[in-house]
Design an enzyme around this catalytic site. Structure first.
Site, PDB file in Angstrom:
ATOM      1  N   ASP A  38       0.913  -1.250  -0.085  1.00 48.86           N
ATOM      2  CA  ASP A  38      -0.026  -0.048  -0.019  1.00 48.86           C
ATOM      3  C   ASP A  38       0.789   1.266  -0.142  1.00 48.86           C
ATOM      4  OD1 ASP A  38      -2.327   1.377  -0.211  1.00 48.86           O
ATOM      5  OD2 ASP A  38      -2.422   1.356   2.408  1.00 48.86           O
ATOM      6  N   ASN A  89     -11.338  -2.734  -4.629  1.00 47.88           N
ATOM      7  CA  ASN A  89     -10.331  -1.645  -5.504  1.00 47.88           C
ATOM      8  C   ASN A  89     -11.005  -1.413  -6.854  1.00 47.88           C
ATOM      9  OD1 ASN A  89      -7.139  -2.885  -4.411  1.00 47.88           O
ATOM     10  ND2 ASN A  89      -8.405  -1.003  -3.671  1.00 47.88           N
TER      11      ASN A  89
HETATM   12  C1  IPE Z   1      -5.409  -2.668   0.324  1.00 47.61           C
HETATM   13  O1  IPE Z   1      -4.981  -1.085  -0.176  1.00 47.61           O
HETATM   14  C2  IPE Z   1      -5.455  -3.175  -0.875  1.00 47.61           C
HETATM   15  C3  IPE Z   1      -3.959  -3.232  -1.560  1.00 47.61           C
HETATM   16  C4  IPE Z   1      -3.020  -3.064  -1.332  1.00 47.61           C
HETATM   17  C5  IPE Z   1      -4.184  -4.272  -2.629  1.00 47.61           C
HETATM   18  P1  IPE Z   1      -6.228  -0.048  -0.134  1.00 47.61           P
HETATM   19  O2  IPE Z   1      -5.592   1.248  -0.322  1.00 47.61           O
HETATM   20  O3  IPE Z   1      -7.357  -0.579  -1.042  1.00 47.61           O
HETATM   21  O4  IPE Z   1      -6.892  -0.004   1.420  1.00 47.61           O
HETATM   22  P2  IPE Z   1      -7.540   1.371   2.090  1.00 47.61           P
HETATM   23  O5  IPE Z   1      -8.638   1.491   1.073  1.00 47.61           O
HETATM   24  O6  IPE Z   1      -6.694   2.186   2.566  1.00 47.61           O
HETATM   25  O7  IPE Z   1      -8.182   0.147   3.432  1.00 47.61           O
HETATM   26  C1  IPE Z   2      -1.656   0.239  -3.396  1.00 45.36           C
HETATM   27  O1  IPE Z   2      -1.243   1.377  -3.430  1.00 45.36           O
HETATM   28  C2  IPE Z   2      -2.141  -0.385  -4.695  1.00 45.36           C
HETATM   29  C3  IPE Z   2      -3.328  -0.969  -4.796  1.00 45.36           C
HETATM   30  C4  IPE Z   2      -4.130  -0.884  -3.752  1.00 45.36           C
HETATM   31  C5  IPE Z   2      -3.703  -1.537  -6.241  1.00 45.36           C
HETATM   32  P1  IPE Z   2      -2.627   2.426  -3.402  1.00 45.36           P
HETATM   33  O2  IPE Z   2      -2.890   2.824  -4.887  1.00 45.36           O
HETATM   34  O3  IPE Z   2      -3.724   2.233  -2.329  1.00 45.36           O
HETATM   35  O4  IPE Z   2      -1.809   3.836  -2.755  1.00 45.36           O
HETATM   36  P2  IPE Z   2      -2.512   4.848  -1.577  1.00 45.36           P
HETATM   37  O5  IPE Z   2      -3.025   4.159  -0.727  1.00 45.36           O
HETATM   38  O6  IPE Z   2      -3.404   5.689  -2.542  1.00 45.36           O
HETATM   39  O7  IPE Z   2      -1.468   5.900  -1.646  1.00 45.36           O
HETATM   40 MG    MG Z   3      -4.153   2.396  -0.515  1.00 46.49          MG
END
Ligand code: IPE
Ligand code: IPE
Ligand code: MG
Length: 259
Positions: A39, A87
């Site tokens: 993340d 997602n």
């Molecule tokens: C969790 O990250 C899912 C992945 C890393 C694939 P998210 O960015 O989707 O989670 P939240 O929304 O902060 O809980």
């Molecule tokens: C994790 O990074 C990747 C996925 C969830 C696919 P994010 O895209 O959630 O990155 P932030 O949390 O917005 O920084």
């Molecule tokens: Mg994220």
């Protein structure tokens, strides 16, 4: 020149941190299964004035490094959370970029993963992904199926609740069909209906990016996992962060409710 200096210094600092943490690792007491919530890609990009997709691309490099280190360390199972069932709520362009990136990752990495004996498995509902992604993932699973090295699971279109729900439905169906008796439903049986059926539960769950939640990741399996969080954003996650997490894990006393 100043830019070069700071890059060199950063590398030296990273190497020192790596050596320092690595010397503290007890190689006889490694976590068998490490799970990582990758993340912070979007924030990493935003901080640099870049579009979010640049963060996802940088995150892919961090993943490549993680797989290599875990393999070298002798970790038996590595699971990474790449795309959750939630997602899909993101803008279509971002979802589509992530799917394309996935295909690119597989096309680029499969030969090397296979060469290293890594066994790739997808946790999640593959058949809801775009066709090209489905093909790349099935190919990766099929090619590496018989490998005996590290088990590398990619949680994709994965949701812990959905996984449990699916198991509940399948078990109910078998009860209705008279194939399972109600009394036979226990933790072991439920585990057999999860994507992770033949895998040990994760010992260590790592979440970078400063968030302190599971976000629907391995809900059943992480009942007694050790959790390690860090404010580092996923694209900046390096060897020394993993070593630090392992050293911290090794200092903990896992009681499983006992004394
Ligand atoms: C969790 O990250 C899912 C992945 C890393 C694939 P998210 O960015 O989707 O989670 P939240 O929304 O902060 O809980
Ligand atoms: C994790 O990074 C990747 C996925 C969830 C696919 P994010 O895209 O959630 O990155 P932030 O949390 O917005 O920084
Ligand atoms: Mg994220």
């Amino acid at each position: 020149m100043a830019g070069f200096d700071s890059l060199l210094n950063r590398k030296l600092r990273g190497k020192r941190a790596e050596d320092e943490w690595e010397s503290q690792i007890d190689h006889n007491h490694l976590p068998q299964h490490i799970a990582v919530i990758m993340d912070g890609n979007g924030r990493w990009a935003t901080l640099r004035g870049l579009p979010r997709y640049a963060g996802h691309r940088a995150g892919m490099s961090a993943l490549k490094e993680l797989v290599t280190i875990c393999g070298e360390l002798g970790i038996q199972v590595l699971t990474v959370y790449a795309f959750s069932t939630e997602n899909w709520k993101r803008p279509a362009e971002e979802v589509s970029f992530l799917m394309d990136l996935l295909v690119e990752y597989m096309e680029r990495e499969l030969a090397e993963l296979h060469h290293k004996g890594v066994q790739v498995r997808i946790l999640g509902e593959i058949d809801e992904l775009p066709l090209l992604a489905q093909q790349a993932l099935h190919k990766a699973e099929n090619v590496t199926h018989g490998n005996q090295g590290m088990k590398f699971n990619i949680a994709l279109n994965y949701g812990g609740r959905r996984e449990i729900l699916k198991a509940v439905r399948q078990i109910a169906q078998q009860v209705l069909a008279g194939e399972i008796k109600l009394e036979q439903i226990n933790e072991e049986l439920v585990s057999c209906f999860l994507y992770t059926k033949d895998l040990p539960d994760p010992d260590l769950v790592i979440r970078p990016s400063g968030e302190q939640r599971l976000s629907n990741f391995l809900l059943w399996q992480s009942a007694y996992s050790e959790f390690w969080t860090s404010s580092v954003l996923w694209p900046d996650f390096r060897k020394h962060h993993l070593f630090e997490a392992i050293v911290d894990y090794q200092k903990r006393h896992r009681r499983y409710g006992g004394l």
